[in-house]
Design a protein around this motif. Structure first.
Motif, PDB file in Angstrom:
ATOM      1  N   SER A 131      -2.254  10.189  -2.834  1.00  0.00           N
ATOM      2  CA  SER A 131      -3.124  11.379  -2.776  1.00  0.00           C
ATOM      3  C   SER A 131      -4.255  11.227  -1.765  1.00  0.00           C
ATOM      4  CB  SER A 131      -3.683  11.709  -4.158  1.00  0.00           C
ATOM      5  OG  SER A 131      -2.653  12.157  -4.995  1.00  0.00           O
ATOM      6  N   PRO A 132      -4.979  10.103  -1.761  1.00  0.00           N
ATOM      7  CA  PRO A 132      -6.030   9.965  -0.737  1.00  0.00           C
ATOM      8  C   PRO A 132      -5.473   9.990   0.683  1.00  0.00           C
ATOM      9  CG  PRO A 132      -6.327   8.321  -2.460  1.00  0.00           C
ATOM     10  CD  PRO A 132      -5.018   9.000  -2.726  1.00  0.00           C
TER      11      PRO A 132
ATOM     12  N   GLY B 103      -4.649  12.894   5.793  1.00  0.00           N
ATOM     13  CA  GLY B 103      -3.751  13.582   6.714  1.00  0.00           C
ATOM     14  C   GLY B 103      -4.165  15.017   6.975  1.00  0.00           C
ATOM     15  N   SER B 104      -4.621  15.698   5.941  1.00  0.00           N
ATOM     16  CA  SER B 104      -5.037  17.091   6.142  1.00  0.00           C
ATOM     17  C   SER B 104      -6.225  17.169   7.090  1.00  0.00           C
ATOM     18  CB  SER B 104      -5.376  17.748   4.798  1.00  0.00           C
ATOM     19  OG  SER B 104      -6.585  17.243   4.272  1.00  0.00           O
ATOM     20  N   ARG B 105      -7.110  16.214   7.018  1.00  0.00           N
ATOM     21  CA  ARG B 105      -8.257  16.209   7.924  1.00  0.00           C
ATOM     22  C   ARG B 105      -7.836  15.860   9.350  1.00  0.00           C
ATOM     23  NH1 ARG B 105      -9.212  16.198   2.956  1.00  0.00           N
ATOM     24  NH2 ARG B 105     -11.233  16.629   2.042  1.00  0.00           N
TER      25      ARG B 105
ATOM     26  N   VAL C 103       0.846  -1.198   0.000  1.00  0.00           N
ATOM     27  CA  VAL C 103       0.000   0.000   0.000  1.00  0.00           C
ATOM     28  C   VAL C 103       0.880   1.246   0.000  1.00  0.00           C
ATOM     29  CG1 VAL C 103      -1.783   1.276   1.246  1.00  0.00           C
ATOM     30  CG2 VAL C 103      -1.860  -1.226   1.190  1.00  0.00           C
ATOM     31  N   ALA C 104       1.936   1.225   0.828  1.00  0.00           N
ATOM     32  CA  ALA C 104       2.839   2.383   0.921  1.00  0.00           C
ATOM     33  C   ALA C 104       3.504   2.688  -0.412  1.00  0.00           C
ATOM     34  CB  ALA C 104       3.899   2.133   1.990  1.00  0.00           C
ATOM     35  N   GLU C 105       3.793   1.666  -1.192  1.00  0.00           N
ATOM     36  CA  GLU C 105       4.473   1.848  -2.477  1.00  0.00           C
ATOM     37  C   GLU C 105       3.518   2.143  -3.631  1.00  0.00           C
ATOM     38  OE1 GLU C 105       7.708   2.163  -2.983  1.00  0.00           O
ATOM     39  OE2 GLU C 105       7.954   1.966  -0.809  1.00  0.00           O
ATOM     40  N   SER C 106       2.238   2.131  -3.365  1.00  0.00           N
ATOM     41  CA  SER C 106       1.250   2.366  -4.412  1.00  0.00           C
ATOM     42  C   SER C 106       1.023   3.870  -4.604  1.00  0.00           C
ATOM     43  CB  SER C 106      -0.076   1.704  -4.044  1.00  0.00           C
ATOM     44  OG  SER C 106      -1.096   2.139  -4.917  1.00  0.00           O
TER      45      SER C 106
END
Length: 132
Positions: free
Chosen positions: A54-55, A60-62, A46-49
């Motif tokens: 972007s999602p 993170g912004s929320r 998942v980390a490398e995808s």
């Protein structure tokens, strides 16, 4: 003498810890989404995808917004409202735990869930404000 800082009590440590972790930790996905995904506990695939980056930055912004809200409530001495935000961590931790379990990292999911139970119960019990 008036000060902007509320009178500090040790019972403020848990919500201030969460407020700081959310405020600062939510910024990490903006400049290093793969690391943020790893810190969350999701697997390397998942980390490398790039599709996940972007999602996760939006997530993170929320998270940062929630941290700033918590700091704002603290500085306004609105401890009951701060405890309400803390109590909502029960839901967030349930989702975090489920997602980690679903992605094959049940140990991380259990940690995230149990941590949220501790902080969520803190909020439900109204421990930040105590007996104001």
């Amino acid at each position: 003498m008036t000060t902007i800082l509320p009178p500090f009590s040790p019972r403020h440590i848990p919500p201030l810890f969460i407020a700081s972790a959310f405020t600062l930790g939510g910024l990490l996905p903006l400049w290093n989404p793969a690391r943020a995904i790893r810190e969350y506990g999701l697997p390397e695939r998942v980390a490398e995808s790039p599709t996940a980056h972007s999602p996760f930055a939006a997530y993170g912004s929320r998270t940062t917004i929630i941290g700033v809200v918590m700091w704002t409530l603290y500085f306004r001495r609105e401890y009951r409202s701060l405890d309400t935000v803390m109590s909502l961590l029960l839901f967030a931790g349930g989702v975090d735990g489920y997602l980690c379990w679903k992605e094959g990292v049940p140990g991380r999911g259990l940690f995230r869930f149990l941590s949220s139970v501790v902080f969520g119960v803190w909020g439900l019990a109204g421990l930040t404000g105590g007996a104001e």
